[in-house]
Scaffold this motif. Structure first.
Motif, PDB file in Angstrom:
ATOM      1  N   ARG A  15      -4.661  39.004 -24.360  1.00 34.99           N
ATOM      2  CA  ARG A  15      -3.334  38.380 -24.416  1.00 34.99           C
ATOM      3  C   ARG A  15      -3.093  37.635 -25.724  1.00 34.99           C
ATOM      4  O   ARG A  15      -1.990  37.133 -25.947  1.00 34.99           O
ATOM      5  N   GLY A  16      -4.123  37.520 -26.550  1.00 36.65           N
ATOM      6  CA  GLY A  16      -3.966  36.829 -27.821  1.00 36.65           C
ATOM      7  C   GLY A  16      -4.346  35.367 -27.774  1.00 36.65           C
ATOM      8  O   GLY A  16      -4.165  34.653 -28.770  1.00 36.65           O
ATOM      9  N   ASN A  17      -4.850  34.885 -26.644  1.00 40.14           N
ATOM     10  CA  ASN A  17      -5.251  33.487 -26.524  1.00 40.14           C
ATOM     11  C   ASN A  17      -6.726  33.326 -26.869  1.00 40.14           C
ATOM     12  O   ASN A  17      -7.506  34.275 -26.827  1.00 40.14           O
ATOM     13  N   ILE A  18      -7.097  32.083 -27.186  1.00 35.09           N
ATOM     14  CA  ILE A  18      -8.500  31.764 -27.469  1.00 35.09           C
ATOM     15  C   ILE A  18      -8.919  30.617 -26.574  1.00 35.09           C
ATOM     16  O   ILE A  18      -8.306  29.536 -26.579  1.00 35.09           O
ATOM     17  N   HIS A  19      -9.977  30.851 -25.798  1.00 33.99           N
ATOM     18  CA  HIS A  19     -10.560  29.838 -24.933  1.00 33.99           C
ATOM     19  C   HIS A  19     -11.899  29.412 -25.514  1.00 33.99           C
ATOM     20  O   HIS A  19     -12.527  30.145 -26.278  1.00 33.99           O
ATOM     21  N   ILE A  20     -12.338  28.227 -25.125  1.00 30.93           N
ATOM     22  CA  ILE A  20     -13.559  27.665 -25.699  1.00 30.93           C
ATOM     23  C   ILE A  20     -14.510  27.318 -24.561  1.00 30.93           C
ATOM     24  O   ILE A  20     -14.123  26.654 -23.589  1.00 30.93           O
ATOM     25  N   VAL A  21     -15.755  27.797 -24.690  1.00 24.19           N
ATOM     26  CA  VAL A  21     -16.754  27.644 -23.636  1.00 24.19           C
ATOM     27  C   VAL A  21     -17.919  26.821 -24.162  1.00 24.19           C
ATOM     28  O   VAL A  21     -18.416  27.071 -25.270  1.00 24.19           O
ATOM     29  N   ASN A  22     -18.369  25.851 -23.361  1.00 26.99           N
ATOM     30  CA  ASN A  22     -19.575  25.093 -23.670  1.00 26.99           C
ATOM     31  C   ASN A  22     -20.776  25.922 -23.220  1.00 26.99           C
ATOM     32  O   ASN A  22     -20.964  26.158 -22.027  1.00 26.99           O
ATOM     33  N   VAL A  23     -21.608  26.380 -24.161  1.00 25.67           N
ATOM     34  CA  VAL A  23     -22.698  27.285 -23.800  1.00 25.67           C
ATOM     35  C   VAL A  23     -23.847  26.570 -23.099  1.00 25.67           C
ATOM     36  O   VAL A  23     -24.713  27.213 -22.506  1.00 25.67           O
ATOM     37  N   GLU A  24     -23.867  25.233 -23.143  1.00 22.74           N
ATOM     38  CA  GLU A  24     -24.914  24.513 -22.426  1.00 22.74           C
ATOM     39  C   GLU A  24     -24.636  24.499 -20.929  1.00 22.74           C
ATOM     40  O   GLU A  24     -25.523  24.759 -20.120  1.00 22.74           O
ATOM     41  N   SER A  25     -23.401  24.201 -20.569  1.00 20.01           N
ATOM     42  CA  SER A  25     -23.043  24.139 -19.149  1.00 20.01           C
ATOM     43  C   SER A  25     -22.284  25.375 -18.684  1.00 20.01           C
ATOM     44  O   SER A  25     -22.086  25.579 -17.490  1.00 20.01           O
ATOM     45  N   PHE A  26     -21.867  26.194 -19.631  1.00 22.62           N
ATOM     46  CA  PHE A  26     -21.042  27.389 -19.366  1.00 22.62           C
ATOM     47  C   PHE A  26     -19.778  27.021 -18.587  1.00 22.62           C
ATOM     48  O   PHE A  26     -19.411  27.660 -17.597  1.00 22.62           O
ATOM     49  N   THR A  27     -19.120  25.990 -19.083  1.00 25.68           N
ATOM     50  CA  THR A  27     -17.834  25.575 -18.511  1.00 25.68           C
ATOM     51  C   THR A  27     -16.761  25.698 -19.585  1.00 25.68           C
ATOM     52  O   THR A  27     -17.042  25.586 -20.781  1.00 25.68           O
ATOM     53  N   LEU A  28     -15.534  25.920 -19.143  1.00 26.60           N
ATOM     54  CA  LEU A  28     -14.417  26.064 -20.067  1.00 26.60           C
ATOM     55  C   LEU A  28     -13.888  24.707 -20.489  1.00 26.60           C
ATOM     56  O   LEU A  28     -13.782  23.776 -19.680  1.00 26.60           O
ATOM     57  N   SER A  29     -13.540  24.617 -21.771  1.00 20.51           N
ATOM     58  CA  SER A  29     -12.860  23.418 -22.277  1.00 20.51           C
ATOM     59  C   SER A  29     -11.368  23.524 -21.975  1.00 20.51           C
ATOM     60  O   SER A  29     -10.816  24.624 -21.832  1.00 20.51           O
ATOM     61  N   GLY A  30     -10.736  22.371 -21.893  1.00 17.38           N
ATOM     62  CA  GLY A  30      -9.289  22.355 -21.718  1.00 17.38           C
ATOM     63  C   GLY A  30      -8.529  22.697 -22.983  1.00 17.38           C
ATOM     64  O   GLY A  30      -7.309  22.910 -22.947  1.00 17.38           O
ATOM     65  N   TYR A  31      -9.245  22.778 -24.114  1.00 20.07           N
ATOM     66  CA  TYR A  31      -8.629  23.122 -25.395  1.00 20.07           C
ATOM     67  C   TYR A  31      -8.383  24.634 -25.430  1.00 20.07           C
ATOM     68  O   TYR A  31      -9.322  25.420 -25.349  1.00 20.07           O
ATOM     69  N   VAL A  32      -7.144  25.046 -25.554  1.00 21.36           N
ATOM     70  CA  VAL A  32      -6.787  26.467 -25.600  1.00 21.36           C
ATOM     71  C   VAL A  32      -5.832  26.693 -26.774  1.00 21.36           C
ATOM     72  O   VAL A  32      -4.917  25.902 -27.000  1.00 21.36           O
ATOM     73  N   ILE A  33      -6.074  27.764 -27.527  1.00 23.10           N
ATOM     74  CA  ILE A  33      -5.158  28.156 -28.598  1.00 23.10           C
ATOM     75  C   ILE A  33      -4.303  29.300 -28.053  1.00 23.10           C
ATOM     76  O   ILE A  33      -4.797  30.406 -27.841  1.00 23.10           O
ATOM     77  N   MET A  34      -3.041  29.020 -27.801  1.00 21.20           N
ATOM     78  CA  MET A  34      -2.145  30.021 -27.235  1.00 21.20           C
ATOM     79  C   MET A  34      -1.558  30.877 -28.362  1.00 21.20           C
ATOM     80  O   MET A  34      -1.274  30.394 -29.457  1.00 21.20           O
ATOM     81  N   TRP A  35      -1.352  32.141 -28.054  1.00 17.83           N
ATOM     82  CA  TRP A  35      -0.900  33.079 -29.085  1.00 17.83           C
ATOM     83  C   TRP A  35       0.473  32.708 -29.639  1.00 17.83           C
ATOM     84  O   TRP A  35       0.724  32.827 -30.843  1.00 17.83           O
TER      85      TRP A  35
END
Length: 1097
Positions: free
Chosen positions: A158-178
């Protein structure tokens, strides 16, 4: 109190229920003590060798020097130094689309086509998944993990970018929308994210490439775009210059655009590497897409630009190329297969330093190539991995464990002369990991036969694999120069030299191979080069059953030739052995083809290098317009100097010492007038034999037609699903009438009923379950043997089982395997050595302790069919034990193998079960539902070996090795290699005084402040689902309980204790920090209100 063992009780129950009662008068059965028990068996996979089948992604750790390759079936293959290999599999089986190492952390992130990402722990010998994250609403297209960062950028369709913490494998609330990234720069959706990378000099600036041609430089701190770069053509990849001021994009029209980051209006430069430049200044003609580009700098010279694709469209049929642009020079390197991916290996892991590239790893569809960038001409490195297994499709496979120790050095000495020249002189750059500390020290050899007629010998010792020697059997025959010259006598449409089966004697080094064109070649091993003026040839006209013949005139030619003791060969085989038959080149169209072989043996002198050299070629001939039937069974005995082979027409015994035919007899004549099993008449066969029928097919052909022509010699009634029973009650009348020779066994035992003295004999098994014996008379000395041929006589039928006979073996009076006699190896091209060793070389293996030598010795003959196993006592030939192996399925492969504690029958059934039966009582010791048969390739290549080893071809390019030995399973953890080794991360590049003073160096970013939960909040729960992996402490503990035993459990407990202590220490430190914070706040509060009155509060 005595410990109660339920497995031993089960052993007794199964033995009593499945074994036949001993015959009266055979009290020797009661004295045999069997040491093998159920606890000696356990089934597990060990290692996988070969090229990863259908590769799709690749990654490299520049500090650990480990290479990872993902495949379309979800497999992961990890490679280090020579001998360091590892295989693991994603449970979902989805294709791997991208891999990213956590550099020098012993971890790997994989992205799959099912929109899941996984974190693999490589710090353990068997890598396991620690965490998984499954995206629900968006499709993953690209991953980027900055060096020494714990935040993973995930680009989506969809053109978005999500950010994942590789230590806990949880998603950050920071999202870059297309839409925020492109804003008004485009009126349409920009397409999927095809690239993400941070500026080498500023971690706060993220470069985002969209498929449509838009590139955005995103400021992570201000959450807005700094610059947007537009180009009309779709983007495939982007690469930075290490100074962070320029980047290059590759496009679908074969162009490269170089951009200055502060000049987004137009590219600083447009390059079409393979385009023809028009003289009038017009835009060059479009080329094929440049799928990937990498931009690497050096301190001392021009930068390297490496790219794949981009060739002009007029280069039709040209192979895939890798282009290396260095300064003004452009090198185009042609590859044998299409390029899947490539990586440029650099001296530093830091993106903001001069990269200093030294090699390029190129992943092809069927090969892995590494080129040396530091040497002129870009030579390739010599690949240390066994990736040439599939150079030609594998058609048969044999496994020999515990071979004579001198074999591997002998093969290595002759094989080392076959190596190519011109490789890079540097060490192989993928050099990470350490070998396992295995205790297995016995030599193991794997032999593979291939579709092009080649045979490869592999050193498989200590769960490694290395090619030793390659033999090309096609050199014996004339090759057709073009399709027009191809003889119409071929009985296969393609691969006429393909190896169908082989028989090898490790002690004498004699090798016998059978090919699909109804030919047999016998080889001797020599360390001396020799030129053979004329290849020794023996042509055999196999008899047909009388009801196969149309006319009485033809029937007169079918009289079987059986030699009498001491007689010469039959008239029909009295051809001069050193002369090619004149009819081999005749192909008359006036009448039916007759007395013509399928292949023409070469007439010119044959130079034979050290190694295996041709001793004799045997060819079956066309008979009255009918092609020869392909060979279904083959055996060799070096002590007797005999080779025997059989097919649906009968069997032939060849004396390769004297190059004569001793016996050529039809199946019906084997039974003689006393045939207890009547065969139904059938109509003559008219149809031409299908291509490849007889157990071979192109390993890369997945069509139904390929499966139809891949059936094993005794499997005419098997369907592709392998679910139908092969009992005699359901097979057709034609199948019942067609009896095929399915197996042979040479032995020195009592061949005739009631015979008291052991002697040479040949045991024959057929596809209808009949077992017959042919007693042999062999001259007692080597001098007589060279003058007088052995004699073969009929011993008649011995017994009959359900299903075709697969294997036979002989046991002595104490139940130990009675191995066939063999000849000690000598070099045939050294006369002195021949004279020295040419005494009677036939010797029987030493009788085990407790065995009785003498005429009154009792032997046992073991036979296993597709349905049953039976043990007969000799010389009475009475059945003492019988076991029904399977009713609903049938056995595909069975071998009598030796284990450290005894011998057993190992079976692989079509329903996927692997079984082991004790000898001689046939007690079930192992029955595991291991591998459902999904491919004819597995049936064709599955084989057992001694000491609990087995293997099969799990894909057209890979061998899977496994063990059914408890001892090997217990030691497996120590035998496996280590992927992760503690290595210090190189120092970061020096910023220099002026860069530090004026801020020109790399700028760091505290990503925790941007992406953490405090600053960015929580991500939507419906976006992705977190799945804890089995690679955590609990999963590792569970795996340890089944594989590595008490020692591993103890180690795991210590690790768990250490982990808990570490967690306790962390909690203590956190509590101390909290206490310090509270104390500080209390002190500040005290100072604030120290001098104030109570009414000022």
């Amino acid at each position: 109190m005595k410990k109660f063992n339920i497995r031993k009780v089960l052993d007794g129950l199964t033995a009593s229920s499945s074994s036949a009662s001993p015959q009266p008068g055979n009290r020797e059965n009661d004295t045999i003590q069997e040491n093998l028990q159920s606890e000696h068996f356990q089934l597990c996979k060990t290692v996988r060798h070969g090229f990863p089948y259908q590769p799709s992604a690749m990654a490299f750790d520049p500090v650990q020097k480990i290479l990872a390759i993902g495949t379309q079936s979800g497999a992961l293959r990890l490679f280090g130094r020579a001998g360091v290999e590892c295989y693991c599999q994603h449970e979902s089986g989805s294709a791997v689309i991208q891999l990213q190492f956590l550099i020098n952390e012993g971890a790997l992130v994989s992205a799959l086509a099912d929109d899941s990402i996984h974190l693999w722990n490589l710090r353990q010998k068997l890598p396991a998944v620690l965490h998984s994250l499954k995206f629900n609403r968006e499709r993953i297209t690209f991953l980027h993990l900055p060096f020494q960062s714990k935040w993973l950028y995930v680009g989506t369709e969809r053109g978005n970018i999500h950010i994942v913490n590789v230590e806990s494998f949880t998603l950050s609330g920071y999202v870059i929308m297309w839409n925020k990234a492109i804003e008004l720069s485009s009126k349409t959706h920009p397409g999927p994210v095809v690239h993400i990378s941070d500026n080498p000099m500023d971690e706060g600036k993220l470069l985002i490439g969209f498929e449509c041609g838009i590139v955005v430089l995103w400021d992570l701190r201000t959450k807005k775009a700094d610059y947007r770069y537009n180009y009309d053509e779709a983007i495939h990849s982007v690469a930075w210059h290490h100074e962070g001021k320029q980047f290059v994009c590759s496009h679908s029209d074969g162009t490269l655009t170089i951009w200055n980051i502060r000049t987004p209006a137009k590219p600083a430069q447009i390059i079409t590497p393979h385009g023809k430049q028009p003289k009038d200044g017009k835009k060059p003609e479009p080329c094929k897409p440049i799928l990937k580009v990498e931009y690497k700098t050096t301190r001392a010279g021009d930068p390297f630009m490496v790219l794949s694709g981009g060739l002009s469209y007029d280069t039709v049929g040209r192979r895939a190329c890798l282009t290396v642009m260095h300064g003004k020079s452009t090198a185009v390197l042609e590859m044998d297969y299409p390029i899947v991916d490539f990586l440029t290996l650099c001296e530093t892991p830091y993106p903001n330093d001069f990269q200093e590239p030294y090699a390029v790893v190129i992943l092809l569809e069927k090969d892995l190539v590494v080129i040396d960038l530091a040497q002129i001409g870009y030579p390739i490195f010599e690949n240390p991995y066994p990736l040439t297994l599939h150079e030609s499709p594998v058609t048969c496979c044999e496994y020999f464990a515990d071979c004579p120790a001198e074999l591997i050095p002998a093969f290595y000495s002759v094989g080392s002369r076959q190596k190519r020249q011109g490789y890079s002189k540097k060490e192989w750059p993928v050099s990470g990991g350490n070998w396992g500390q295995g205790t297995q020290s016995y030599p193991e050899i794997i032999i593979t036969g291939h579709a092009d007629g080649s045979i490869k010998f592999w050193d498989a010792s200590a769960i490694m694999l290395q090619v030793l020697y390659k033999l090309k059997t096609a050199k014996v025959f004339e090759k057709a120069r073009s399709k027009e010259d191809k003889p119409s006598t071929d009985i296969v449409d393609e691969d006429p030299f393909a190896i169908q089966m082989l028989s090898w004697c490790p002690e004498s080094r004699m090798l016998c191979v059978a090919g699909v064109s109804a030919h047999v070649i016998i080889y001797r091993f020599s360390k001396q080069e020799v030129t053979t003026e004329v290849v020794q040839l023996l042509e055999v006209r196999m008899p047909y059953e009388l009801n196969d013949v149309d006319s009485p005139e033809a029937a007169g030619e079918q009289t079987p030739a059986v030699s009498t003791p001491g007689a010469s060969s039959s008239p029909q085989t009295a051809l001069p052995p050193v002369q090619t038959h004149p009819s081999t080149s005749s192909n008359s169209s006036d009448g039916p083809r007759d007395n013509v072989p399928c292949l023409k043996v070469r007439c010119s002198p044959l130079k034979q290098s050290p190694g295996y050299q041709v001793d004799l070629v045997v060819q079956l001939l066309w008979v009255s317009g009918e092609p020869p039937q392909q060979i279904t069974s083959l055996a060799l005995n070096s002590a007797y100097g005999l080779v025997v082979f059989g097919n649906s027409n009968g069997l032939a015994v060849v004396d390769y010492f004297q190059k004569t035919l001793l016996m050529n007899v039809g199946v019906q004549e084997l039974h003689g007038s006393a045939d207890p099993f009547q065969r139904q008449p059938r109509s003559p066969r008219k149809a031409r034999q299908p291509s490849g029928g007889g157990g071979l097919c192109d390993a890369n052909d997945g069509s139904n037609a390929a499966e139809d022509r891949c059936k094993s010699p005794t499997s005419d009634a098997k369907d592709s699903s392998f679910s139908r029973s092969r009992s005699s009650s359901v097979t057709s009348l034609e199948r019942e009438a067609r009896e095929v020779i399915s197996s042979f066994h040479f032995s020195e035992t009592m061949g005739r009923k009631g015979e008291a003295v052991a002697g040479p004999s040949l045991w024959v098994g057929t596809s209808q379950g009949n077992m017959l014996v042919l007693p042999l008379t062999v001259p007692p000395s080597s001098d007589l043997r060279m003058q007088q041929a052995p004699a073969v006589s009929f011993g008649g039928a011995v017994t009959r089982l359900k299903g075709g006979v697969l294997t036979m073996a002989t046991l002595d009076s104490v139940g130990a395997p009675l191995l066939p006699p063999y000849e000690v190896w000598y070099d045939p091209n050294l006369p002195d050595e021949r004279e020295e060793k040419d005494r009677w070389k036939r010797r029987r293996p030493a009788t085990p302790p407790g065995g009785q030598e003498g005429a009154a010795e009792t032997h046992y003959i073991v036979l296993c069919s597709e349905k049953q196993a039976e043990v007969l006592v000799l010389p009475s030939q009475n059945s003492v034990f019988k076991h029904n192996i399977t009713e609903a399925s049938f056995v595909l492969r069975a071998d009598v193998v030796q284990m450290p504690a005894g011998s057993c029958i190992a079976c692989f059934c079509a329903n996927g079960h692997i079984m082991a039966l004790s000898l001689p009582s046939l007690r079930p010791l192992l029955d595991v539902n291991y591998l459902p048969l999904t491919d004819m390739r597995i049936a064709r290549t599955f084989c057992f070996s001694n000491l609990g080893q087995a293997l099969y071809l799990t894909s057209p390019t890979e061998i899977q090795r496994m063990t059914y030995s408890q001892e090997t399973c217990d030691n497996l953890q120590e035998m496996l290699c280590e992927l992760f080794t503690p290595v210090e991360t190189p120092e970061a590049p020096n910023r220099g005084f002026f860069k530090g003073l004026f801020g020109g160096g790399a700028q760091s970013l505290d990503r925790e402040d941007l992406f953490g939960e405090v600053a960015a909040g929580k991500a939507s729960r419906s976006l992705a689902q977190h799945i804890p992996g089995p690679g955590g402490m609990e999963g590792m503990k569970g795996a340890a309980s089944g594989v590595v035993g008490e020692l591993a459990r103890t180690r795991m407990a210590l690790d768990e204790r250490g982990q808990k202590l570490g967690e306790l220490e962390e909690r203590t430190a956190a509590m101390m920090a909290s206490a310090d914070s509270f104390s500080k706040h209390a002190h500040d509060m005290m100072l604030k209100y120290k001098d104030k009155k109570w009414y000022q509060l």
